[in-house]
Scaffold this motif. Structure first.
Motif, mmCIF file in Angstrom:
data_model
loop_
_atom_site.group_PDB
_atom_site.id
_atom_site.type_symbol
_atom_site.label_atom_id
_atom_site.label_comp_id
_atom_site.label_asym_id
_atom_site.label_seq_id
_atom_site.Cartn_x
_atom_site.Cartn_y
_atom_site.Cartn_z
ATOM 1 N N GLN A 113 -37.059 -77.511 49.246
ATOM 2 C CA GLN A 113 -35.528 -77.532 49.121
ATOM 3 C C GLN A 113 -35.306 -78.282 50.233
ATOM 4 O O GLN A 113 -34.277 -79.094 49.618
ATOM 5 N N GLU A 114 -36.551 -78.674 51.075
ATOM 6 C CA GLU A 114 -35.430 -80.064 51.839
ATOM 7 C C GLU A 114 -35.409 -81.242 51.239
ATOM 8 O O GLU A 114 -34.176 -82.164 51.659
ATOM 9 N N LEU A 115 -35.784 -81.316 49.710
ATOM 10 C CA LEU A 115 -36.232 -82.832 49.408
ATOM 11 C C LEU A 115 -34.524 -82.536 48.102
ATOM 12 O O LEU A 115 -33.871 -83.933 48.169
ATOM 13 N N VAL A 116 -33.866 -81.573 47.706
ATOM 14 C CA VAL A 116 -33.362 -81.922 47.402
ATOM 15 C C VAL A 116 -31.512 -81.354 47.762
ATOM 16 O O VAL A 116 -31.047 -82.341 47.508
ATOM 17 N N ALA A 117 -31.779 -80.957 49.146
ATOM 18 C CA ALA A 117 -30.999 -80.894 49.856
ATOM 19 C C ALA A 117 -30.551 -82.624 50.592
ATOM 20 O O ALA A 117 -29.194 -82.585 50.795
ATOM 21 N N GLU A 118 -31.126 -83.120 50.637
ATOM 22 C CA GLU A 118 -31.496 -84.637 51.023
ATOM 23 C C GLU A 118 -31.251 -85.659 49.612
ATOM 24 O O GLU A 118 -30.134 -86.402 50.082
ATOM 25 N N LYS A 119 -32.084 -85.436 48.850
ATOM 26 C CA LYS A 119 -31.227 -86.237 47.928
ATOM 27 C C LYS A 119 -30.360 -85.800 46.375
ATOM 28 O O LYS A 119 -31.015 -86.529 45.427
ATOM 29 N N GLY A 120 -30.120 -84.295 46.511
ATOM 30 C CA GLY A 120 -29.595 -83.392 44.581
ATOM 31 C C GLY A 120 -30.782 -83.206 44.567
ATOM 32 O O GLY A 120 -29.871 -81.943 43.567
ATOM 33 N N SER A 121 -31.797 -83.488 44.419
ATOM 34 C CA SER A 121 -33.000 -83.204 42.612
ATOM 35 C C SER A 121 -34.122 -83.882 42.999
ATOM 36 O O SER A 121 -34.176 -84.749 43.645
#
Length: 202
Positions: A113-121
């Motif tokens: 979830q954190e990665l998606v929030a930062e990178k988009g996907s």
């Protein structure tokens, strides 16, 4: 030494398919084709984490059980799992009942979830580690690569667990970040074609 064996139709397949009859379907229809779906990518890295120290046949045979137990590997749902879910999963005979691995993939759901929030996907981040094909060794001669070490290091820095460079390399092979179908395998050209037409996520 040859890297291929005849498949059920007489055409050559990667030699590892001979380990189990069910591998032919997995090999022909899934392994090595590029994937940009976050849920599928997350599922695969979870299953590779569970495979650590075990055979892929064991994991593949239990894949539907894993999907049922882990909310279809929807990381937004898995991130809500708590200590009660860990105990539930430890009692589930249909999966690998390893506390460390169970807790790791639940942790990784929140990290996803954190990665998606930062990178988009997840896809955009993972595919940024795609190796240059000209730098790759001969198919199926390596178990890690500089890129798998780099992605492993990156994920671990972000708090992911059970994502060592060998686990990440197997993930990269399966999800099509590299075409590791053996030279002479009938599916190598198909995988290459799909990679060529694949739009790399950004």
């Amino acid at each position: 030494m040859t890297q291929t064996i005849p498949g059920p139709d007489g055409l050559q397949r990667c030699k590892w398919c001979q380990s189990a009859p069910e591998f032919f379907d997995y090999h022909d229809n899934e392994w090595g084709y590029p994937v940009d779906n976050d849920q599928r990518l997350f599922e695969k890295i979870c299953l590779e984490s569970f495979q650590s120290g075990l055979s892929w046949r064991t994991i593949l045979a239990k894949r539907e059980n894993f999907r049922a137990a882990f909310a279809g590997f929807d990381f937004n749902e898995m991130a809500k799992f708590d200590a009660g879910d860990v105990e539930r999963l430890l009692g589930d005979k249909g999966i690998i009942r390893h506390r460390g691995k169970i807790e790791a993939v639940i942790n990784n759901a929140a990290r996803a979830q954190e990665l998606v929030a930062e990178k988009g996907s997840i896809a955009a981040h993972v595919w940024s580690f795609e190796p240059d094909p000209i730098t790759l060794p001969e198919p199926q001669t390596a178990s890690t690569s500089p890129e798998s070490h780099a992605l492993s290091k990156d994920l671990r820095k972000r708090g992911w667990k059970f994502v060592g460079p060998t686990t990440v390399y197997a993930f990269m092979q399966a999800m099509g970040l590299i075409n590791d179908h053996a030279t002479g395998c009938v599916m190598r050209e198909k995988a290459a074609s799909e990679r060529q037409s694949f739009t790399k996520p950004t």
